[in-house]
Write a protein that holds these residues in place. Structure first.
Motif, short mmCIF file in Angstrom:
data_model
loop_
_atom_site.label_atom_id
_atom_site.label_comp_id
_atom_site.label_asym_id
_atom_site.label_seq_id
_atom_site.Cartn_x
_atom_site.Cartn_y
_atom_site.Cartn_z
N ILE A 1 0.88 -1.18 0.00
CA ILE A 1 0.00 0.00 0.00
C ILE A 1 0.90 1.22 0.00
CG2 ILE A 1 -1.64 1.34 1.36
CD1 ILE A 1 -2.85 -1.34 2.24
N ASN A 2 0.82 1.97 -1.10
CA ASN A 2 1.62 3.20 -1.24
C ASN A 2 0.78 4.40 -0.86
OD1 ASN A 2 3.97 2.04 -2.28
ND2 ASN A 2 3.02 1.86 -4.30
N SER A 3 1.47 5.36 -0.21
CA SER A 3 0.76 6.60 0.11
C SER A 3 1.76 7.75 0.05
CB SER A 3 0.14 6.52 1.49
OG SER A 3 1.15 6.43 2.44
N ALA A 4 1.22 8.96 -0.11
CA ALA A 4 2.07 10.14 -0.21
C ALA A 4 2.64 10.52 1.16
CB ALA A 4 1.29 11.33 -0.79
N PHE A 5 1.84 10.29 2.18
CA PHE A 5 2.30 10.58 3.55
C PHE A 5 2.47 9.29 4.32
CE2 PHE A 5 0.26 14.42 2.11
CZ PHE A 5 1.10 15.42 2.61
N GLU A 6 3.15 9.44 5.32
CA GLU A 6 3.31 8.30 6.25
C GLU A 6 1.97 8.04 6.93
OE1 GLU A 6 6.53 6.99 6.38
OE2 GLU A 6 5.58 5.29 7.35
N LEU A 7 1.39 6.80 6.79
CA LEU A 7 0.10 6.51 7.42
C LEU A 7 0.28 6.25 8.93
CD1 LEU A 7 -1.34 4.13 4.69
CD2 LEU A 7 -2.08 6.48 5.18
N SER A 8 -0.71 6.68 9.69
CA SER A 8 -0.65 6.43 11.15
C SER A 8 -0.87 4.94 11.42
CB SER A 8 -1.70 7.30 11.85
OG SER A 8 -2.98 6.87 11.45
N SER A 9 -0.42 4.50 12.52
CA SER A 9 -0.53 3.07 12.85
C SER A 9 -1.98 2.62 12.94
CB SER A 9 0.19 2.81 14.16
OG SER A 9 -0.33 3.65 15.16
N SER A 10 -2.86 3.50 13.43
CA SER A 10 -4.27 3.11 13.53
C SER A 10 -4.87 2.88 12.15
CB SER A 10 -5.06 4.20 14.27
OG SER A 10 -4.93 5.42 13.55
N VAL A 11 -4.52 3.79 11.26
CA VAL A 11 -5.03 3.64 9.90
C VAL A 11 -4.48 2.37 9.28
CG1 VAL A 11 -4.99 4.68 7.60
CG2 VAL A 11 -5.29 6.12 9.59
N ARG A 12 -3.17 2.15 9.50
CA ARG A 12 -2.55 0.95 8.96
C ARG A 12 -3.24 -0.30 9.46
NH1 ARG A 12 4.02 1.77 8.92
NH2 ARG A 12 4.04 3.67 7.67
N SER A 13 -3.43 -0.34 10.77
CA SER A 13 -4.06 -1.55 11.33
C SER A 13 -5.49 -1.72 10.83
CB SER A 13 -4.06 -1.46 12.85
OG SER A 13 -4.73 -0.32 13.28
N ALA A 14 -6.19 -0.61 10.66
CA ALA A 14 -7.58 -0.69 10.14
C ALA A 14 -7.58 -1.24 8.73
CB ALA A 14 -8.21 0.69 10.17
N LEU A 15 -6.65 -0.76 7.93
CA LEU A 15 -6.56 -1.22 6.54
C LEU A 15 -6.17 -2.70 6.47
CD1 LEU A 15 -4.83 1.56 4.40
CD2 LEU A 15 -7.00 0.42 3.92
N THR A 16 -5.16 -3.04 7.30
CA THR A 16 -4.71 -4.41 7.31
C THR A 16 -5.86 -5.34 7.71
OG1 THR A 16 -2.55 -3.59 8.00
CG2 THR A 16 -2.92 -5.97 8.21
N ARG A 17 -6.60 -4.91 8.73
CA ARG A 17 -7.74 -5.69 9.20
C ARG A 17 -8.77 -5.88 8.08
NH1 ARG A 17 -8.51 -3.02 13.60
NH2 ARG A 17 -10.19 -1.67 12.88
N THR A 18 -9.10 -4.80 7.40
CA THR A 18 -10.08 -4.88 6.32
C THR A 18 -9.62 -5.86 5.25
OG1 THR A 18 -10.56 -2.56 6.66
CG2 THR A 18 -11.33 -3.53 4.62
N ILE A 19 -8.30 -5.81 4.87
CA ILE A 19 -7.77 -6.71 3.84
C ILE A 19 -7.86 -8.15 4.31
CG2 ILE A 19 -5.66 -7.38 2.58
CD1 ILE A 19 -4.88 -4.37 2.68
N HIS A 20 -7.48 -8.34 5.55
CA HIS A 20 -7.54 -9.70 6.08
C HIS A 20 -8.96 -10.21 6.09
CE1 HIS A 20 -3.39 -9.30 8.16
NE2 HIS A 20 -3.29 -9.65 6.87
#
Lengths: 237, 255
Positions: free
Chosen positions: B177-196
């Motif tokens: 997952i590429n992004s222009a800014f560094e994603l916060s850990s909460s967002v990362r975990s939310a995204l990872t959870r959704t993908i899983h």
């Protein structure tokens, strides 16, 4: 009272007499001839002409016209004879106003001579124009019975011609002569003027009557017509 | 009433002489002169008549010649007019062709200039709009925006079709997952959870940073690319601007 110019004798040698009649006739002849010669020696044939030439042309043309009118023929052959009759008588009468002049036409000898010329000219022109036979035949027209009367008529008209002219001119001279002795100043002049008029008229009458006689002899007209033509009473005095 | 017969005979002779004299000096010359004058007048009149006839015939001849000349002149004039008309129309045609050619050239030049201008304008517009949008979004972009973008990506994954989910699941590499800014850990975990949840728990998820995205986020894996990116909007804008310039180009072509 002798007023005939014949009786005025200037010169005499045996029977030959030079009277006023002959002398004044020569004068008239001289005037006419010299006058004509002076004018006609340098005649103009162009459109411009002298007054005298104009006068002569008017006179000659007038005479020619009168002859043509009376004779109904070409005036050429008759012009010298008839024209000279008129010019001679007219000139002789007109010169009457000159004092001392004796008109030759006031002499019975002159008028008789002119009448004899006409008397001879009539048969001459007649025979020349129509031939002797045809000319002589008109004396027995309409019948041979008329022959004596025709001859008498021929003679009497000749006498009448002579006497008429002589009487008119002579009477004019006589009247003036008588009046001169009665009322010498004014009246004779009036009579002289009257005499000029009479002289011209007589010249015209003499010439026209001569032409009429000649025309009656030369034309091929009937005798009755000739008779009516030969006696214009209005012209005779 | 006396008659002197000698005088009478003398007067007869006198008269005959006078007749001859007058004939010689008066009648003949005068009549001859009159005849000659008449003849000369007649000659002159005849001459005048002849001259008049001559003059009349010459006048007729001249009138005919004048008429001929007039006709000839008219003919020549007509010819000249005809030729002038021809020349004029020829010149007009040539001028028209010349004008048309010049106009075509000019129009082509104008049209070329216009298309070049429009191209330039479009390029510039795009660049400017792109620049403005990128600058504006760069200024606006922060964690909150990133979060929302991540939510949007999550929603897309959520609504992904079954085949695509299968493709993602069977991917050998990890999902990036590429992004222009560094994603916060909460967002990362939310995204990872959704993908899983949606793809499968065995799938590895890596996070990377890519400044070219400006303000966006993308998922790459199993030959798929799922993204929420402003570049797409900007590409759409470019397409719209192109469409907006199209009528102008056709108008200039028609003119």
């Amino acid at each position: 009272m002798t007023i005939s110019p014949d009786s005025i004798v200037y010169w005499q040698w045996h029977a030959l007499t030079l009277n006023a009649t002959i002398v004044f006739t020569w004068l008239v002849m001289l005037i006419l001839t010299v006058g004509s010669w002076l004018v006609t020696r340098n005649l103009s044939e162009g459109p411009e002409l002298s007054r005298l030439q104009n006068l002569l042309e008017v006179v000659v043309t007038g005479i020619r016209d009168q002859i043509a009118q009376v004779s109904l023929q070409n005036p050429g052959p008759y012009l010298p004879f008839v024209g000279t009759l008129f010019l001679f008588i007219a000139t002789a009468n007109l010169l009457n106003i000159i004092p001392g002049y004796q008109a030759p036409t006031g002499s019975l000898s002159t008028t008789a001579a002119l009448a004899i010329c006409v008397f001879i000219a009539v048969p001459v022109f007649g025979i020349a124009n129509r031939g002797a036979g045809r000319f002589l035949r008109h004396y027995i027209q309409p019948t041979p019975l008329m022959l004596p009367f025709n001859i008498i008529g021929e003679l009497s008209r000749t006498v009448a011609l002579a006497v008429r002219l002589y009487g008119n001119i002579m009477s004019g001279t006589v009247i003036v002569a008588i009046l001169l002795s009665l009322t010498p100043y004014f009246f004779p002049i009036v009579m002289q003027l009257l005499g000029l008029l009479t002289g011209m008229i007589q010249a015209y009458i003499f010439a026209v009557l001569a032409m009429v006689y000649i025309a009656s002899a030369t034309s091929a007209q009937e005798p009755e017509k000739e008779n009516t033509q030969t006696s214009p009473p209005s012209h005779e005095r | 009433m006396d008659i002197d017969w000698i005088t009478v005979s003398a007067q007869v002779v006198n008269f005959l002489v006078l007749v001859w004299l007058l004939k010689r000096f008066l009648y003949q010359p005068v009549i001859r002169a009159m005849d000659r004058r008449e003849q000369s007048i007649r000659n002159r009149v005849d001459d005048a008549v002849q001259r008049e006839q001559l003059a009349e015939s010459e006048r007729d001849a001249y009138q005919n010649r004048i008429a001929e000349l007039e006709a000839k002149r008219e003919e020549l004039l007509e010819e000249a007019r005809q030729s002038a008309r021809q020349t004029r129309s020829q010149l007009l045609d040539e001028a028209r062709e010349e004008t048309a050619r010049a106009r075509t050239n000019w129009m082509r030049e104008v049209s070329e200039e216009k298309s070049a201008f429009i191209d330039g304008l479009r390029t510039q517009t795009l660049e400017v709009v792109d620049l403005i949008a990128r600058n504006a979004l760069r200024d606006l972009a922060d964690e909150t925006l990133e979060e929302k973008m991540a939510h949007s990506l999550a929603r897309q994954i959520h609504h992904l079709q079954q085949e695509l989910r299968e493709a993602l699941r069977n991917s050998k590499d990890a999902i990036v997952i590429n992004s222009a800014f560094e994603l916060s850990s909460s967002v990362r975990s939310a995204l990872t959870r959704t993908i899983h949840e949606q793809v499968g728990s065995a799938v590895a998820v890596n996070y990377a940073r890519n400044a070219d995205l400006i303000c966006g986020i993308e998922l790459i894996g199993g030959g798929l690319r799922i993204a929420w990116n402003l570049s797409d909007y900007l590409n759409q804008l470019t397409t719209r601007i192109d469409k907006a310039f199209e009528p102008l180009e056709t108008q200039s072509d028609e003119a």
